[in-house]
Design a protein around this motif. Structure first.
Motif, PDB file in Angstrom:
ATOM      1  N   THR A  66       2.967 -20.476  -2.079  1.00  0.00           N
ATOM      2  CA  THR A  66       3.589 -19.188  -1.784  1.00  0.00           C
ATOM      3  C   THR A  66       3.404 -18.324  -3.021  1.00  0.00           C
ATOM      4  O   THR A  66       3.801 -18.719  -4.122  1.00  0.00           O
ATOM      5  CB  THR A  66       5.082 -19.340  -1.474  1.00  0.00           C
ATOM      6  OG1 THR A  66       5.245 -20.157  -0.308  1.00  0.00           O
ATOM      7  CG2 THR A  66       5.723 -17.989  -1.218  1.00  0.00           C
ATOM      8  N   PHE A  67       2.790 -17.163  -2.855  1.00  0.00           N
ATOM      9  CA  PHE A  67       2.477 -16.329  -4.014  1.00  0.00           C
ATOM     10  C   PHE A  67       2.735 -14.861  -3.687  1.00  0.00           C
ATOM     11  O   PHE A  67       2.875 -14.473  -2.528  1.00  0.00           O
ATOM     12  CB  PHE A  67       1.025 -16.542  -4.449  1.00  0.00           C
ATOM     13  CG  PHE A  67       0.017 -16.243  -3.379  1.00  0.00           C
ATOM     14  CD1 PHE A  67      -0.583 -14.990  -3.285  1.00  0.00           C
ATOM     15  CD2 PHE A  67      -0.362 -17.226  -2.468  1.00  0.00           C
ATOM     16  CE1 PHE A  67      -1.519 -14.717  -2.299  1.00  0.00           C
ATOM     17  CE2 PHE A  67      -1.306 -16.962  -1.479  1.00  0.00           C
ATOM     18  CZ  PHE A  67      -1.873 -15.698  -1.389  1.00  0.00           C
ATOM     19  N   ILE A  68       2.784 -14.047  -4.743  1.00  0.00           N
ATOM     20  CA  ILE A  68       3.070 -12.623  -4.606  1.00  0.00           C
ATOM     21  C   ILE A  68       1.764 -11.834  -4.632  1.00  0.00           C
ATOM     22  O   ILE A  68       0.905 -12.050  -5.497  1.00  0.00           O
ATOM     23  CB  ILE A  68       3.986 -12.130  -5.753  1.00  0.00           C
ATOM     24  CG1 ILE A  68       5.350 -12.811  -5.666  1.00  0.00           C
ATOM     25  CG2 ILE A  68       4.141 -10.618  -5.705  1.00  0.00           C
ATOM     26  CD1 ILE A  68       6.256 -12.502  -6.852  1.00  0.00           C
ATOM     27  N   ARG A  69       1.633 -10.928  -3.680  1.00  0.00           N
ATOM     28  CA  ARG A  69       0.494 -10.017  -3.659  1.00  0.00           C
ATOM     29  C   ARG A  69       0.969  -8.628  -3.228  1.00  0.00           C
ATOM     30  O   ARG A  69       2.022  -8.494  -2.582  1.00  0.00           O
ATOM     31  CB  ARG A  69      -0.585 -10.509  -2.688  1.00  0.00           C
ATOM     32  CG  ARG A  69      -1.354 -11.717  -3.168  1.00  0.00           C
ATOM     33  CD  ARG A  69      -2.197 -11.379  -4.395  1.00  0.00           C
ATOM     34  NE  ARG A  69      -2.997 -12.536  -4.827  1.00  0.00           N
ATOM     35  CZ  ARG A  69      -2.594 -13.448  -5.697  1.00  0.00           C
ATOM     36  NH1 ARG A  69      -1.383 -13.350  -6.229  1.00  0.00           N
ATOM     37  NH2 ARG A  69      -3.383 -14.442  -6.046  1.00  0.00           N
ATOM     38  N   SER A  70       0.190  -7.622  -3.567  1.00  0.00           N
ATOM     39  CA  SER A  70       0.525  -6.261  -3.140  1.00  0.00           C
ATOM     40  C   SER A  70       0.532  -6.189  -1.623  1.00  0.00           C
ATOM     41  O   SER A  70      -0.315  -6.778  -0.954  1.00  0.00           O
ATOM     42  CB  SER A  70      -0.488  -5.273  -3.711  1.00  0.00           C
ATOM     43  OG  SER A  70      -0.452  -5.273  -5.118  1.00  0.00           O
ATOM     44  N   ASP A  71       1.507  -5.479  -1.078  1.00  0.00           N
ATOM     45  CA  ASP A  71       1.653  -5.341   0.375  1.00  0.00           C
ATOM     46  C   ASP A  71       0.753  -4.204   0.870  1.00  0.00           C
ATOM     47  O   ASP A  71       1.014  -3.027   0.598  1.00  0.00           O
ATOM     48  CB  ASP A  71       3.110  -5.047   0.718  1.00  0.00           C
ATOM     49  CG  ASP A  71       3.367  -5.061   2.222  1.00  0.00           C
ATOM     50  OD1 ASP A  71       2.390  -5.154   2.987  1.00  0.00           O
ATOM     51  OD2 ASP A  71       4.542  -4.973   2.617  1.00  0.00           O
ATOM     52  N   PRO A  72      -0.325  -4.519   1.602  1.00  0.00           N
ATOM     53  CA  PRO A  72      -1.257  -3.468   2.040  1.00  0.00           C
ATOM     54  C   PRO A  72      -0.675  -2.555   3.125  1.00  0.00           C
ATOM     55  O   PRO A  72      -1.226  -1.494   3.392  1.00  0.00           O
ATOM     56  CB  PRO A  72      -2.438  -4.273   2.583  1.00  0.00           C
ATOM     57  CG  PRO A  72      -1.840  -5.566   3.027  1.00  0.00           C
ATOM     58  CD  PRO A  72      -0.723  -5.843   2.055  1.00  0.00           C
ATOM     59  N   PHE A  73       0.419  -2.961   3.731  1.00  0.00           N
ATOM     60  CA  PHE A  73       1.013  -2.188   4.822  1.00  0.00           C
ATOM     61  C   PHE A  73       2.152  -1.282   4.356  1.00  0.00           C
ATOM     62  O   PHE A  73       2.792  -0.618   5.162  1.00  0.00           O
ATOM     63  CB  PHE A  73       1.518  -3.119   5.923  1.00  0.00           C
ATOM     64  CG  PHE A  73       0.445  -4.000   6.492  1.00  0.00           C
ATOM     65  CD1 PHE A  73      -0.532  -3.481   7.338  1.00  0.00           C
ATOM     66  CD2 PHE A  73       0.388  -5.344   6.162  1.00  0.00           C
ATOM     67  CE1 PHE A  73      -1.532  -4.287   7.859  1.00  0.00           C
ATOM     68  CE2 PHE A  73      -0.607  -6.156   6.683  1.00  0.00           C
ATOM     69  CZ  PHE A  73      -1.572  -5.636   7.530  1.00  0.00           C
ATOM     70  N   SER A  74       2.398  -1.307   3.047  1.00  0.00           N
ATOM     71  CA  SER A  74       3.497  -0.493   2.516  1.00  0.00           C
ATOM     72  C   SER A  74       2.953   0.826   1.977  1.00  0.00           C
ATOM     73  O   SER A  74       1.861   0.893   1.422  1.00  0.00           O
ATOM     74  CB  SER A  74       4.218  -1.254   1.401  1.00  0.00           C
ATOM     75  OG  SER A  74       5.185  -0.429   0.800  1.00  0.00           O
ATOM     76  N   SER A  75       3.739   1.881   2.126  1.00  0.00           N
ATOM     77  CA  SER A  75       3.365   3.199   1.606  1.00  0.00           C
ATOM     78  C   SER A  75       3.619   3.304   0.111  1.00  0.00           C
ATOM     79  O   SER A  75       3.120   4.206  -0.553  1.00  0.00           O
ATOM     80  CB  SER A  75       4.140   4.292   2.341  1.00  0.00           C
ATOM     81  OG  SER A  75       5.544   4.083   2.183  1.00  0.00           O
ATOM     82  N   GLU A  76       4.390   2.368  -0.435  1.00  0.00           N
ATOM     83  CA  GLU A  76       4.679   2.363  -1.866  1.00  0.00           C
ATOM     84  C   GLU A  76       3.568   1.620  -2.600  1.00  0.00           C
ATOM     85  O   GLU A  76       3.200   0.511  -2.244  1.00  0.00           O
ATOM     86  CB  GLU A  76       6.022   1.683  -2.140  1.00  0.00           C
ATOM     87  CG  GLU A  76       7.200   2.356  -1.463  1.00  0.00           C
ATOM     88  CD  GLU A  76       8.494   1.620  -1.752  1.00  0.00           C
ATOM     89  OE1 GLU A  76       8.530   0.895  -2.772  1.00  0.00           O
ATOM     90  OE2 GLU A  76       9.448   1.758  -0.979  1.00  0.00           O
ATOM     91  N   THR A  77       3.053   2.233  -3.653  1.00  0.00           N
ATOM     92  CA  THR A  77       1.922   1.630  -4.376  1.00  0.00           C
ATOM     93  C   THR A  77       2.321   0.370  -5.127  1.00  0.00           C
ATOM     94  O   THR A  77       1.477  -0.481  -5.419  1.00  0.00           O
ATOM     95  CB  THR A  77       1.339   2.644  -5.377  1.00  0.00           C
ATOM     96  OG1 THR A  77       2.380   3.074  -6.272  1.00  0.00           O
ATOM     97  CG2 THR A  77       0.745   3.838  -4.650  1.00  0.00           C
TER      98      THR A  77
END
Length: 202
Positions: free
Chosen positions: A129-140
């Motif tokens: 389980t790891f953290i990645r940028s959320d491509p579906f979020s409007s926040e950068t």
């Protein structure tokens, strides 16, 4: 590492003339080990525990069967946590590794010191389980947890040093090993201390 490079390395170890007083080893040996690990793909550190059964094939060659376990303990890099998290980094990775490998003793000394290289396929049963940028979020800066489950075969390689202890039936061992899969080598890197015991007669 590409397959042809691995073959060249194995060929080098098999035929390089650095033979020094080859020793006769017990037919069977059992090894137990504990050490530290790094998950280089996810910036995690953890512990590994290993069990090995070694069958001698020749004066310098042997066949190993290994069952090992790895569990991460934490991250060594600060990361932006998902907004829905509890404020604690919940990244983790773990795996059970089933590994048959061939080992070749590069150096054998009369004092009992051996330096060996081993390689073989390894089956990982585990996940991450790891953290990645959320491509579906409007926040950068938005991030999310992603979970992967693994049942995959990778490549295992190990460099191992062995020497005598005060107990004639036991040897001390330290090793540096790596597991690679999905075109990433090393994915996991392990530094392990082991104790090796004679099981059978010479």
């Amino acid at each position: 590492m590409k397959s042809h490079r691995l073959l060249l390395i194995l060929f080098f170890f098999a035929f390089t003339p650095i033979f020094t007083n080859a020793q006769e080893k017990p037919k069977l040996q059992y090894t137990v080990g504990l050490g530290s690990s790094i998950d280089g793909m996810n910036d995690l550190y953890g512990l590994n525990f290993s069990n090995e059964l070694n069958v001698r094939l020749g004066k310098r060659t042997s066949f190993n069967t290994s069952l090992s376990f790895y569990q991460s303990l934490g991250s060594y890099n600060e990361k932006t946590l998902p907004t829905y998290s509890s404020g604690k980094n919940e990244e983790q990775s773990s795996g059970i590794f089933i590994t048959p490998s061939f080992k070749y003793d590069i150096i054998q000394r009369p004092s009992g010191f051996n330096l060996a290289f081993s390689a073989g396929p390894s089956l990982q049963l585990g996940g991450e389980t790891f953290i990645r940028s959320d491509p579906f979020s409007s926040e950068t800066t938005s991030t999310a947890y992603i979970t992967n489950k693994y049942q995959r075969v990778g490549l295992f390689m190990e460099l191992e040093a062995e020497w005598n202890s005060k107990n004639p039936n036991r040897k001390n061992v330290v090793s540096l090993s790596a597991f690679g899969a999905n075109n990433a080598m090393p994915w996991y890197l392990n530094a392990t201390y082991k104790m090796r015991f004679k099981v059978g007669k010479k």
